[in-house]
Design a protein around this motif. Structure first.
Motif, PDB file in Angstrom:
ATOM      1  N   ALA A  21     -47.282 -36.743  -8.403  1.00 48.19           N
ATOM      2  CA  ALA A  21     -46.165 -37.676  -8.605  1.00 48.19           C
ATOM      3  C   ALA A  21     -45.844 -37.836 -10.082  1.00 48.19           C
ATOM      4  N   TYR A  22     -46.878 -37.859 -10.918  1.00 54.53           N
ATOM      5  CA  TYR A  22     -46.662 -38.023 -12.353  1.00 54.53           C
ATOM      6  C   TYR A  22     -45.900 -36.823 -12.926  1.00 54.53           C
ATOM      7  N   ILE A  23     -46.289 -35.641 -12.535  1.00 51.74           N
ATOM      8  CA  ILE A  23     -45.619 -34.432 -13.027  1.00 51.74           C
ATOM      9  C   ILE A  23     -44.168 -34.397 -12.544  1.00 51.74           C
ATOM     10  N   LYS A  24     -43.951 -34.705 -11.285  1.00 53.32           N
ATOM     11  CA  LYS A  24     -42.611 -34.618 -10.707  1.00 53.32           C
ATOM     12  C   LYS A  24     -41.675 -35.729 -11.185  1.00 53.32           C
ATOM     13  N   ALA A  25     -42.235 -36.856 -11.630  1.00 51.85           N
ATOM     14  CA  ALA A  25     -41.405 -37.968 -12.097  1.00 51.85           C
ATOM     15  C   ALA A  25     -40.547 -37.561 -13.293  1.00 51.85           C
ATOM     16  N   TYR A  26     -40.992 -36.604 -14.049  1.00 51.01           N
ATOM     17  CA  TYR A  26     -40.250 -36.120 -15.214  1.00 51.01           C
ATOM     18  C   TYR A  26     -38.839 -35.663 -14.821  1.00 51.01           C
ATOM     19  N   TYR A  27     -38.693 -35.140 -13.633  1.00 44.98           N
ATOM     20  CA  TYR A  27     -37.422 -34.565 -13.197  1.00 44.98           C
ATOM     21  C   TYR A  27     -36.461 -35.594 -12.591  1.00 44.98           C
ATOM     22  N   LEU A  28     -36.922 -36.829 -12.387  1.00 46.08           N
ATOM     23  CA  LEU A  28     -36.078 -37.829 -11.737  1.00 46.08           C
ATOM     24  C   LEU A  28     -34.937 -38.274 -12.648  1.00 46.08           C
ATOM     25  N   PRO A  29     -33.743 -38.490 -12.079  1.00 47.72           N
ATOM     26  CA  PRO A  29     -32.669 -39.071 -12.890  1.00 47.72           C
ATOM     27  C   PRO A  29     -33.025 -40.513 -13.258  1.00 47.72           C
ATOM     28  N   GLU A  30     -32.332 -41.052 -14.229  1.00 47.16           N
ATOM     29  CA  GLU A  30     -32.675 -42.353 -14.800  1.00 47.16           C
ATOM     30  C   GLU A  30     -32.817 -43.458 -13.758  1.00 47.16           C
ATOM     31  N   THR A  31     -31.868 -43.574 -12.852  1.00 44.62           N
ATOM     32  CA  THR A  31     -31.935 -44.660 -11.866  1.00 44.62           C
ATOM     33  C   THR A  31     -33.134 -44.500 -10.942  1.00 44.62           C
ATOM     34  N   GLN A  32     -33.416 -43.282 -10.518  1.00 45.38           N
ATOM     35  CA  GLN A  32     -34.581 -43.057  -9.650  1.00 45.38           C
ATOM     36  C   GLN A  32     -35.883 -43.243 -10.421  1.00 45.38           C
ATOM     37  N   LEU A  33     -35.887 -42.832 -11.689  1.00 47.88           N
ATOM     38  CA  LEU A  33     -37.081 -43.018 -12.512  1.00 47.88           C
ATOM     39  C   LEU A  33     -37.378 -44.501 -12.685  1.00 47.88           C
ATOM     40  N   GLU A  34     -36.349 -45.294 -12.870  1.00 45.81           N
ATOM     41  CA  GLU A  34     -36.539 -46.742 -13.004  1.00 45.81           C
ATOM     42  C   GLU A  34     -37.190 -47.313 -11.744  1.00 45.81           C
ATOM     43  N   LEU A  35     -36.696 -46.933 -10.580  1.00 41.88           N
ATOM     44  CA  LEU A  35     -37.282 -47.401  -9.319  1.00 41.88           C
ATOM     45  C   LEU A  35     -38.716 -46.903  -9.167  1.00 41.88           C
ATOM     46  N   TRP A  36     -38.939 -45.658  -9.531  1.00 38.42           N
ATOM     47  CA  TRP A  36     -40.275 -45.060  -9.434  1.00 38.42           C
ATOM     48  C   TRP A  36     -41.254 -45.846 -10.305  1.00 38.42           C
ATOM     49  N   ILE A  37     -40.832 -46.155 -11.528  1.00 41.88           N
ATOM     50  CA  ILE A  37     -41.699 -46.897 -12.448  1.00 41.88           C
ATOM     51  C   ILE A  37     -41.996 -48.290 -11.912  1.00 41.88           C
TER      52      ILE A  37
END
Length: 153
Positions: free
Chosen positions: A97-113
């Motif tokens: 999940a940590y490696i793949k989070a790099y590829y998330l767009p900003e809005t999805q990365l915010e939710l992921w975080i």
């Protein structure tokens, strides 16, 4: 690169040494399967958490660098599955999940975080700072969000 990094081989050699020592102990003093399994789960889990800590120490990371991290991790998983009978591999999703989070767009990365409590603020901030498809303002906003969340803990 299509070849994994040398650090994967170093980790695997150390895990092979651990396996040999565990087998040596069990020849002298029989270890219950449950004990062996718990020991392997802790060793593999610690190795995987150490990988994420190492990945989080990268100051800059490209798409190619993240792809190489995925290649390295897949190589490690493949060899671990041959070395042990532990299934599923402990902390596999933590690393993946940590490696793949790099590829998330900003809005999805915010939710992921927001949903991640298993990563340290340092790991999350490092990830944010390495993401090159988010502008400076977006990065600053995400870092502030992580810091605010860390202060509330």
């Amino acid at each position: 690169m299509s070849q994994h990094n040398n650090y994967v081989d170093v980790i695997l050699r150390e895990l092979q040494v651990f396996s040999n020592r565990l087998n040596g102990v069990s020849r002298r003093v029989p270890l219950p399967e449950a004990v062996s399994k718990v020991m392997w789960e802790h060793v593999i889990g610690l190795a995987n958490r150490t990988l994420v800590e190492g990945y989080a120490s990268a100051k800059k990371c490209t798409n190619e660098g993240r792809a190489l991290m995925q290649l390295d991790f897949q190589q490690l998983l493949m060899k671990l599955e041959k070395l042990t009978n532990i299934r599923p591999i402990p902390e596999r999703e933590f690393v993946d999940a940590y490696i793949k989070a790099y590829y998330l767009p900003e809005t999805q990365l915010e939710l992921w975080i927001r949903d991640r409590r298993e990563y340290s603020p340092k790991q999350l901030i490092s990830l944010i700072n390495c993401v090159d498809h988010i502008n400076k303002r977006g990065r600053q906003r995400l870092v502030a969000m992580v810091e605010e969340s860390a202060n509330r803990r």
